[in-house]
Each structure stands twice: as C-alpha cells, then as structure tokens.
Write an enzyme that holds these catalytic residues in place. Structure first.
Site, PDB file in Angstrom:
ATOM      1  N   ASN A  96       6.820 -24.221 -14.513  1.00  0.00           N
ATOM      2  CA  ASN A  96       8.149 -23.660 -14.743  1.00  0.00           C
ATOM      3  C   ASN A  96       8.860 -23.532 -13.398  1.00  0.00           C
ATOM      4  O   ASN A  96       8.208 -23.411 -12.351  1.00  0.00           O
ATOM      5  CB  ASN A  96       8.021 -22.276 -15.381  1.00  0.00           C
ATOM      6  CG  ASN A  96       9.360 -21.650 -15.711  1.00  0.00           C
ATOM      7  OD1 ASN A  96      10.291 -22.334 -16.150  1.00  0.00           O
ATOM      8  ND2 ASN A  96       9.484 -20.342 -15.496  1.00  0.00           N
ATOM      9  N   HIS A 110      11.817 -21.130 -11.492  1.00  0.00           N
ATOM     10  CA  HIS A 110      12.460 -19.824 -11.675  1.00  0.00           C
ATOM     11  C   HIS A 110      13.290 -19.480 -10.434  1.00  0.00           C
ATOM     12  O   HIS A 110      12.811 -19.625  -9.307  1.00  0.00           O
ATOM     13  CB  HIS A 110      11.387 -18.748 -11.907  1.00  0.00           C
ATOM     14  CG  HIS A 110      12.001 -17.415 -12.189  1.00  0.00           C
ATOM     15  ND1 HIS A 110      12.541 -17.102 -13.417  1.00  0.00           N
ATOM     16  CD2 HIS A 110      12.204 -16.337 -11.394  1.00  0.00           C
ATOM     17  CE1 HIS A 110      13.046 -15.883 -13.361  1.00  0.00           C
ATOM     18  NE2 HIS A 110      12.857 -15.391 -12.149  1.00  0.00           N
ATOM     19  N   GLY A 124      20.708 -27.390 -19.036  1.00  0.00           N
ATOM     20  CA  GLY A 124      19.951 -28.589 -18.736  1.00  0.00           C
ATOM     21  C   GLY A 124      20.203 -29.216 -17.383  1.00  0.00           C
ATOM     22  O   GLY A 124      19.900 -30.398 -17.184  1.00  0.00           O
ATOM     23  N   SER A 125      20.699 -28.454 -16.420  1.00  0.00           N
ATOM     24  CA  SER A 125      20.936 -29.096 -15.116  1.00  0.00           C
ATOM     25  C   SER A 125      19.613 -29.473 -14.448  1.00  0.00           C
ATOM     26  O   SER A 125      19.512 -30.532 -13.814  1.00  0.00           O
ATOM     27  CB  SER A 125      21.782 -28.206 -14.208  1.00  0.00           C
ATOM     28  OG  SER A 125      21.079 -27.061 -13.802  1.00  0.00           O
ATOM     29  N   ASN A 126      18.593 -28.646 -14.608  1.00  0.00           N
ATOM     30  CA  ASN A 126      17.280 -29.012 -14.046  1.00  0.00           C
ATOM     31  C   ASN A 126      16.678 -30.190 -14.797  1.00  0.00           C
ATOM     32  O   ASN A 126      16.117 -31.107 -14.187  1.00  0.00           O
ATOM     33  CB  ASN A 126      16.335 -27.810 -14.082  1.00  0.00           C
ATOM     34  CG  ASN A 126      16.604 -26.853 -12.940  1.00  0.00           C
ATOM     35  OD1 ASN A 126      16.260 -27.123 -11.796  1.00  0.00           O
ATOM     36  ND2 ASN A 126      17.272 -25.748 -13.242  1.00  0.00           N
ATOM     37  N   MET A 155      13.557 -20.776 -22.995  1.00  0.00           N
ATOM     38  CA  MET A 155      13.655 -19.322 -23.109  1.00  0.00           C
ATOM     39  C   MET A 155      12.619 -18.719 -24.065  1.00  0.00           C
ATOM     40  O   MET A 155      12.906 -17.761 -24.772  1.00  0.00           O
ATOM     41  CB  MET A 155      15.075 -18.938 -23.546  1.00  0.00           C
ATOM     42  CG  MET A 155      16.152 -19.375 -22.559  1.00  0.00           C
ATOM     43  SD  MET A 155      15.883 -18.757 -20.888  1.00  0.00           S
ATOM     44  CE  MET A 155      16.473 -17.079 -21.114  1.00  0.00           C
ATOM     45  N   ARG A 156      11.436 -19.296 -24.073  1.00  0.00           N
ATOM     46  CA  ARG A 156      10.355 -18.738 -24.887  1.00  0.00           C
ATOM     47  C   ARG A 156       9.076 -18.685 -24.085  1.00  0.00           C
ATOM     48  O   ARG A 156       8.804 -19.598 -23.306  1.00  0.00           O
ATOM     49  CB  ARG A 156      10.048 -19.641 -26.090  1.00  0.00           C
ATOM     50  CG  ARG A 156      10.988 -19.471 -27.199  1.00  0.00           C
ATOM     51  CD  ARG A 156      10.630 -20.346 -28.385  1.00  0.00           C
ATOM     52  NE  ARG A 156      11.755 -20.272 -29.289  1.00  0.00           N
ATOM     53  CZ  ARG A 156      11.991 -19.248 -30.082  1.00  0.00           C
ATOM     54  NH1 ARG A 156      11.136 -18.251 -30.159  1.00  0.00           N
ATOM     55  NH2 ARG A 156      13.077 -19.217 -30.817  1.00  0.00           N
ATOM     56  N   LEU A 157       8.307 -17.640 -24.333  1.00  0.00           N
ATOM     57  CA  LEU A 157       6.978 -17.584 -23.727  1.00  0.00           C
ATOM     58  C   LEU A 157       6.046 -18.459 -24.552  1.00  0.00           C
ATOM     59  O   LEU A 157       6.196 -18.563 -25.770  1.00  0.00           O
ATOM     60  CB  LEU A 157       6.460 -16.143 -23.725  1.00  0.00           C
ATOM     61  CG  LEU A 157       7.237 -15.154 -22.851  1.00  0.00           C
ATOM     62  CD1 LEU A 157       6.631 -13.763 -22.980  1.00  0.00           C
ATOM     63  CD2 LEU A 157       7.221 -15.613 -21.402  1.00  0.00           C
TER      64      LEU A 157
HETATM   65  C1  GRF Z   1      17.455 -22.178 -14.153  1.00  0.00           C
HETATM   66  O1  GRF Z   1      17.977 -21.253 -13.248  1.00  0.00           O
HETATM   67  C2  GRF Z   1      15.964 -22.060 -14.233  1.00  0.00           C
HETATM   68  O2  GRF Z   1      15.367 -21.757 -13.047  1.00  0.00           O
HETATM   69  C3  GRF Z   1      15.792 -20.919 -15.192  1.00  0.00           C
HETATM   70  O3  GRF Z   1      16.792 -21.144 -16.173  1.00  0.00           O
HETATM   71  C4  GRF Z   1      17.889 -21.830 -15.566  1.00  0.00           C
HETATM   72  C5  GRF Z   1      18.158 -23.053 -16.388  1.00  0.00           C
HETATM   73  O4  GRF Z   1      19.288 -23.730 -15.930  1.00  0.00           O
HETATM   74  N1  GRF Z   1      14.447 -20.849 -15.690  1.00  0.00           N
HETATM   75  P1  GRF Z   1      19.552 -25.231 -16.406  1.00  0.00           P
HETATM   76  O5  GRF Z   1      19.568 -25.222 -17.924  1.00  0.00           O
HETATM   77  O6  GRF Z   1      18.466 -26.081 -15.861  1.00  0.00           O
HETATM   78  O7  GRF Z   1      20.887 -25.581 -15.847  1.00  0.00           O
END
Ligand code: GRF
Length: 204
Positions: free
Chosen positions: A113, A115, A14-16, A90-92
């Site tokens: 999203n 990435h 969850g850092s993002n 982590m799901r489509l």
């Molecule tokens: C990030 O690298 C994001 O780009 C990818 O999954 C990772 C999630 O990291 N899709 P966090 O949970 O946001 O720390």
C-alpha cells in the site's frame, strides 16, 4: 523471463493507479498490470484505466465481507497475480484474505500500500491535512506491506517532505501526491527489474 503479474486495487481518483499503469508501459516484457479492481462503481479510476486499455473489475460489497473477499480471491487466482498494489483502496483486507494470498506465494507477503504520511504517524484518512493543520515540520509518504491493520504493515520505503506554512494546503497536497507517484513508480521498477524479488503465484 515470465512477466511479474500485478493487480491494482483502488476506490477513488486513481492518480497513483494511473502513474503505475503508465510506468508499466516501459516494462512490457518484465511486468504486466493484469487488472484494476475497484469496490466503487463511481470511482473515476475505472474509466481512466479502461481508457488506458487496462482491464477493470468492479467488485462491490453487496453481502458479507467474506463473500466479497472471496470474489476478489477468485480473480487473484484466475489471473495468477503475483503482487497486489493498493492505491487508495478504502477497505481493510482480512487476515484470512491475506493468509490465502500469502499461501499462494509460499508464505511471502506481496500486498503493498502507499500512504501519504510518515507512518506510523497519521494513519487512516485525511493524513496530509491533519499533519499540515497540526503544524508538524515534516510529513511524507510511506510504502508498506499490508497487514490486517490500518496502515500498520512493515514499511518498505519512506520519504519526507518539509511543511511550510507559507504554502497553501492545496499546493502542499499536490506535492505529496507527486512524491507518491514517484515513489510508487520506483517501487514498480524494482519489481520489473527484479531488485525486489517476486515469489510467483503457485496456486492451482
Ligand atoms: C493517495 O493519497 C494514497 O496514498 C491514499 O489514497 C490516495 C489515493 O489517491 N492511500 P489516488 O486515487 O491515487 O489519486
């Protein structure tokens, strides 16, 4: 002005998600993070979001994909969500899910999203390590619209980072994540400021 209504979907650290939550505090009149949704009961993002005062929803997949997605659609409808930001979800998402969400916004695509690669290179998991271990000179971060594929939708923003073999993978990985946080919060600012247009939720 009605605030832009955002939901974050995340399955892990969850850092993002937290970067988005903190940024949104600068824009309380313009934008609201309505909830964080996770499909994983043990995902640290749930506790972090709650601690930051953000509502969370755990929607685990217990039955088939259609019923799982229907539970999520019910939340999107209940909260009248404008944008869905995937952040390590982590799901489509299925074509029918995306079609319903798009129909609620007059056909606009408002699911994005982030990435950690220069898509279309290195879609899927372990993208940072795979690029690093392949010895390519550059990798980076992409923000893209979500379609039914794995990291395949239209790219909205992309920035690159040079890979130096003098830098350990762990340190490089941290730099990629910092770039992610900067780019995703800048995307959120674009939503809040109206630089990126929002078609509001128009369902029942
Ligand atoms: C990030 O690298 C994001 O780009 C990818 O999954 C990772 C999630 O990291 N899709 P966090 O949970 O946001 O720390």
């Amino acid at each position: 002005m009605t605030p832009v209504r955002v939901a974050i979907f995340a399955s892990g650290t969850g850092s993002n998600a937290m970067a988005l939550i903190h940024k949104a505090r600068e824009y309380t009149r313009e934008l609201e993070i309505c909830f964080v949704l996770s499909d994983k009961a043990t995902a640290p993002v749930l506790e972090k979001a709650r601690a930051a005062g953000v509502r969370t929803h755990l929607v685990e997949k217990k039955g088939d994909r259609a019923s799982h997605e229907q539970m999520i659609l019910n939340l999107i409808q209940e909260y009248r969500i404008d944008w869905i930001c995937l952040a390590g979800y982590m799901r489509l998402l299925s074509p029918s899910f995306l079609k319903q969400v798009s129909e609620w916004h007059s056909g606009a695509s408002q699911v994005v999203n982030i990435h950690p690669s220069l898509l279309p290179a290195y879609p899927g998991v372990d993208s940072i390590a795979r690029a690093y271990n392949d010895g390519v000179p550059l990798t980076g971060v992409s923000i893209h619209l979500v379609d039914e594929g794995m990291d395949t939708g239209l790219i909205l923003a992309q920035e690159s980072l040079a890979i130096s073999k003098d830098e350990p993978l762990e340190a490089f990985t941290q730099r990629v994540h910092q770039l992610e946080h900067r780019m995703y919060t800048s995307f959120l600012e674009d939503l809040a400021d109206g630089r990126r247009k929002t078609v509001p939720f128009m369902g029942e």
